[in-house]
Design an enzyme around this catalytic site. Structure first.
Site, short mmCIF file in Angstrom:
data_model
loop_
_atom_site.label_atom_id
_atom_site.label_comp_id
_atom_site.label_asym_id
_atom_site.label_seq_id
_atom_site.Cartn_x
_atom_site.Cartn_y
_atom_site.Cartn_z
N GLY A 143 0.82 -1.28 -0.04
CA GLY A 143 -0.14 -0.12 0.06
C GLY A 143 0.95 1.13 0.13
O GLY A 143 2.02 1.21 -0.40
N SER A 144 0.19 2.38 0.40
CA SER A 144 1.05 3.69 0.40
C SER A 144 0.09 4.72 0.85
O SER A 144 -1.00 4.56 1.02
CB SER A 144 1.36 4.13 -0.94
OG SER A 144 2.09 2.89 -1.77
N ASN A 145 0.96 5.85 1.40
CA ASN A 145 0.11 7.06 1.58
C ASN A 145 0.77 8.04 0.78
O ASN A 145 1.92 7.93 0.35
CB ASN A 145 0.39 7.66 2.84
CG ASN A 145 -0.04 6.75 4.00
OD1 ASN A 145 -1.07 6.00 3.90
ND2 ASN A 145 0.53 6.79 5.08
N ASN A 190 -4.80 4.15 -0.25
CA ASN A 190 -5.26 2.85 -0.82
C ASN A 190 -6.60 2.74 -0.82
O ASN A 190 -7.03 1.64 -0.73
CB ASN A 190 -4.53 1.79 -0.14
CG ASN A 190 -2.99 1.95 -0.14
OD1 ASN A 190 -2.29 2.11 0.82
ND2 ASN A 190 -2.57 2.31 -1.55
#
Length: 813
Positions: A256-258, A524
């Site tokens: 995932g990621s921000n 996400n």
């Protein structure tokens, strides 16, 4: 000629190999001489004979290479040489995987795993296959002829990069043949590579959210040689639960990621601000690698590459900064094929009433035997016009006399990734970046968020998504929603087409995107909540394709705390409040545990009437906890163990989700859920007692990354579950030794804005540049992350050469 650089660093220009020990010494500011030392004046005369390859490779603090060449072939060459210096064993291992050769060296039953002396594991975090099945997948699923055709039809620059990378890697192997790291010294599987190998390396990255999800199913559909008739298999009721669970794991449990992009309306300097914080693997060949790549006048981008892909995939240039987050969109569909009962082989299907014969591909895998010999095993795989035939019996997707199932994967032959990242890296504004996304359509499974020097902010899901309009989900074409299973016997149920887009996928011009001057963010969750001030919806009446993800649904705690913190900070500063780069960094490492903020105000008072001493002690610790996941936080371990079970309790919220307020709902603990929560807390406390872990144990004593015998404390929480903005998933649950070893999570973290000279960037690669424990860049940035430091990322030639650990070599052929 040799001279000191401000008393510390040296610049080296040589045409013979530079021993790794000298690079280590240079990184430690030790002055040594080797090869031909040159002057660091950029006006030095060129060599008498022009070189086909000429590239400067400088290193700055933490071993970051700045690769500079006048052409893309030389650029790829220099990058490969530097990358191999730091990660040759890991990259050689990944080449075995994509070639389908793991079984020949490690046996068919073994699985990729961490080997002694290295810090990497499987070539991808998306497949859990034994070596033989992995080999069959890569040899059977990837199509070299199609990949070659795709690159041949594309631009010259991606091909030149790949050619150069191949030559640079092979040059490194020649130069260091007898000096490889311990993890692969003397290994027969470390061999030169080819252009085909590099195509496969990039193709593997494209399949993470499509083909690799179904790798086991594809291999299961393969037939032994000579199997002319279909094996008798009973039809089963479709049950997609296993697929749903697998896709949920893909979307929620790690990758995932921000990203947060701020525009000029909220930026203190009137220019764009970007926070990029991808949550990627620490231990597979999807690791990032910091690099600065420059072809003067054409390409000048800094950030990270991924797993040997020779372009900056997340980073910045003089005018634009960008990051990616894994999208909620689906990047495949499946189709049920109606088979011709008259074909006993089960390889003829009906399409608009026409009988069509499947195509086949037979492959052979060599498997190491116990006596050291190699056995050859073969399978034949089958393909319809929609895609590869797959089998998943536990889901009811079996190959019978009447039906078969095909995986339609638009990323299987996607050769546009390099062209897309070059297009992003050369963009001069967010508008130009969006135009590149619309034109190339090369990103396989990520959103893009960007900010530019003029203060524009952009969100776009320009990923490769099958063209399935919403009407095909309601007109009888969709057979099973959970499996994205459509009727494969009718062309009217197949993929559609957008003008200007590759066959069968949406143009990003018709996909979710938003340009704003305040801010956009993504963690996400759905594109729907890109900015809480203006929810993003598709065109009337049906909106965007359901394949882009759900709207109007509850968002993750990680998404909510990200927006909550931005809005809280702006509210504290009044109507004219602005954000700075320091604010972005504070947000990245705030480590607020949002679940605790939502639950503890109602839960802790209920402890006061409890007669259970263990429960009262646990509540006392949580009452004094700072409700963060910092290294010095005491109570974070206890809350994590409690919430890991309590979060699954049904009907636990007092205020239900409201789509009009997705950031703040649901919230509050329902009175009926408090007894069950207290039971979960008591059980967690007893579990800690059994392990000898104190309730108020300091998080940094129990959440650690071991490097060369040292336990480095790590801050951060498990984002989606606990509700921390940053996310860190450890390799195992709690033991008496703690949570030992990071698996996924915060990786390359950058904050970027702009001034008149160019980008102002700070960032880190949490696990370091090198997988070699003997390297000075193996653990250095893990300590940087632990201390919450933000190293400067030098971009201009002046700042690069002013770095206290600057060194440089020139490579020629």
């Amino acid at each position: 000629m040799m001279r000191r650089r401000r008393g510390k660093a040296l610049m080296q220009r040589c045409t013979k190999p530079v021993p790794f020990r000298l690079l280590v010494a240079a990184a430690l500011a030790v002055s040594l001489s080797a090869c031909d030392w040159g002057d660091d004046d950029d006006t030095a005369p060129p060599p008498a004979t022009a070189s086909r390859i000429q590239v400067d490779v400088a290193r700055t603090t933490h071993g970051v290479p700045h690769v500079r060449a006048n052409d893309f072939r030389s650029l790829g060459y220099g990058l490969a040489y530097a990358y191999a210096q730091d990660n040759v064993c890991m990259f050689a291992d990944s080449l075995l995987t994509v070639r389908g050769e793991r079984s020949a060296f490690f046996g068919g039953e073994a699985r990729p795993q961490r080997r002694s002396g290295d810090d990497y594991g499987a070539a991808s975090g998306f497949m859990d296959l034994k070596n033989e099945d992995s080999d069959f997948f890569f040899k059977g699923y990837l199509d070299l002829e199609q990949l070659r055709a795709g690159y041949a039809a594309g631009g010259a620059e991606p091909r030149e990069l790949l050619d150069g990378f191949v030559e640079g890697y092979n040059r490194y192997l020649k130069d260091y043949a007898n000096k490889l790291p311990a993890a692969c010294a003397g290994a027969k599987w470390v061999r030169p590579m080819t252009f085909d190998d590099m195509m496969l390396v990039i193709a593997e990255k494209a399949l993470h959210a499509s083909g690799q999800v179904f790798a086991k199913d594809f291999v299961a559909a393969g037939r032994a040689p000579g199997a002319a008739t279909l094996a008798k298999t009973s039809a089963r009721k479709l049950d997609p639960s296993t697929l749903v669970a697998q896709l949920d794991a893909l979307n929620r449990q790690g990758f995932g990621s921000n990203a947060l992009a701020v525009g000029r309306e909220l930026s203190a300097n009137g220019r764009g601000l970007l926070l990029g914080n991808p949550h990627y693997p620490w231990t597979t060949t999807d690791r990032f690698y910091q690099a600065h790549l420059t072809v003067p006048g054409r390409y000048d981008a800094m950030g990270v590459i991924i797993g040997g892909v020779p372009a900056v995939v997340i980073g910045f240039n003089r005018d634009v900064a960008w990051s990616h987050t894994v999208t909620t969109a689906y990047h495949f569909t499946t189709f049920r094929l109606a088979l011709d009962a008259g074909d006993a082989s089960g390889t003829t299907y009906l399409y608009d009433g026409e009988r069509i014969k499947m195509t086949s591909k037979s492959v052979e895998v060599e498997v190491l035997q116990a006596d050291g010999t190699l056995a050859r095993r073969s399978k034949t795989f089958w393909f319809s016009r929609q895609g590869a035939v797959i089998v998943r019996p536990e889901a009811g997707m079996t190959w019978t006399a009447n039906a078969a199932y095909a995986l339609a994967d638009p990323n299987r032959n996607n050769t546009r990734l390099l062209a897309q990242w070059l297009g992003i890296g050369t963009a001069t504004s967010t508008a130009a970046l969006k135009a590149s996304l619309d034109r190339v359509v090369g990103l396989p499974w990520v959103n893009t968020l960007a900010a530019d020097r003029d203060g524009n902010a952009l969100f776009a899901d320009a990923s490769v998504v099958p063209h399935m309009n919403a009407d095909k989900f309601v007109n009888g074409c969709l057979l099973l929603q959970a499996a994205l299973l459509f009727d494969g016997s009718r062309s009217s149920c197949g993929w559609g087409q957008d003008a200007g887009a590759p066959s069968g996928i949406y143009s990003p011009a018709n996909a979710p995107w938003m340009a704003r001057l305040d801010y956009v963010g993504n963690s996400n969750d759905s594109y729907w909540l890109t900015n809480p001030r203006q929810l993003l919806v598709g065109p009337a009446p049906l909106g965007f394709s359901p394949l882009y993800g759900r709207v109007g649904v509850e968002q993750s705690l990680r998404t909510r705390i990200g927006f909550r913190q931005v809005e809280d900070l702006l509210a504290q500063r009044g109507p004219n409040g602005k954000l700075t780069l320091a604010d972005m960094q504070a947000l990245a490492f705030s480590n607020r545990v949002y679940a605790a903020e939502l639950v503890l105000p109602q839960l802790l008072p209920a402890c006061e009437t409890s007669g259970d001493a263990v429960l009262r002690q646990a509540c006392s610790v949580l009452a004094n906890w700072d409700r963060r996941a910092d290294i010095d936080s005491r109570g974070a371990v206890l809350f994590r163990e409690f919430w890991s079970t309590a979060s699954a309790l049904p009907n636990k919220w007092a205020v239900p989700f409201d789509p009009r307020d997705p950031v703040n709902t649901p919230n509050g603990v329902a009175p009926s859920a408090i007894p069950a929560m207290l039971t979960a807390l008591r059980n967690a406390a007893l579990a800690l007692q059994a392990l000898g872990v104190p309730f108020d144990g300091r998080l940094g004593d129990y959440q650690v990354e071991p490097r060369n015998g040292v336990r480095i404390p790590l801050h951060g929480g498990n984002g989606n579950q606990e509700g921390t903005y940053g996310s860190l998933t450890m390799r195992s649950g709690l033991t008496s030794s703690g949570y030992v070893g990071a698996h996924w999570g915060q990786s390359y973290i950058q904050t970027v804005t702009f001034d008149e000279q160019g980008p102002v960037a700070q960032g880190m690669l949490t696990y370091g540049q090198s997988t070699d424990p003997a390297s000075p860049w193996y653990a250095d940035q893990t300590r940087v992350y632990s201390r919450k430091e933000w190293p400067l990322l030098p971009f201009t030639q002046e700042r690069i050469k002013a770095d206290p650990n600057y060194t440089s070599i020139t490579l020629r052929e």
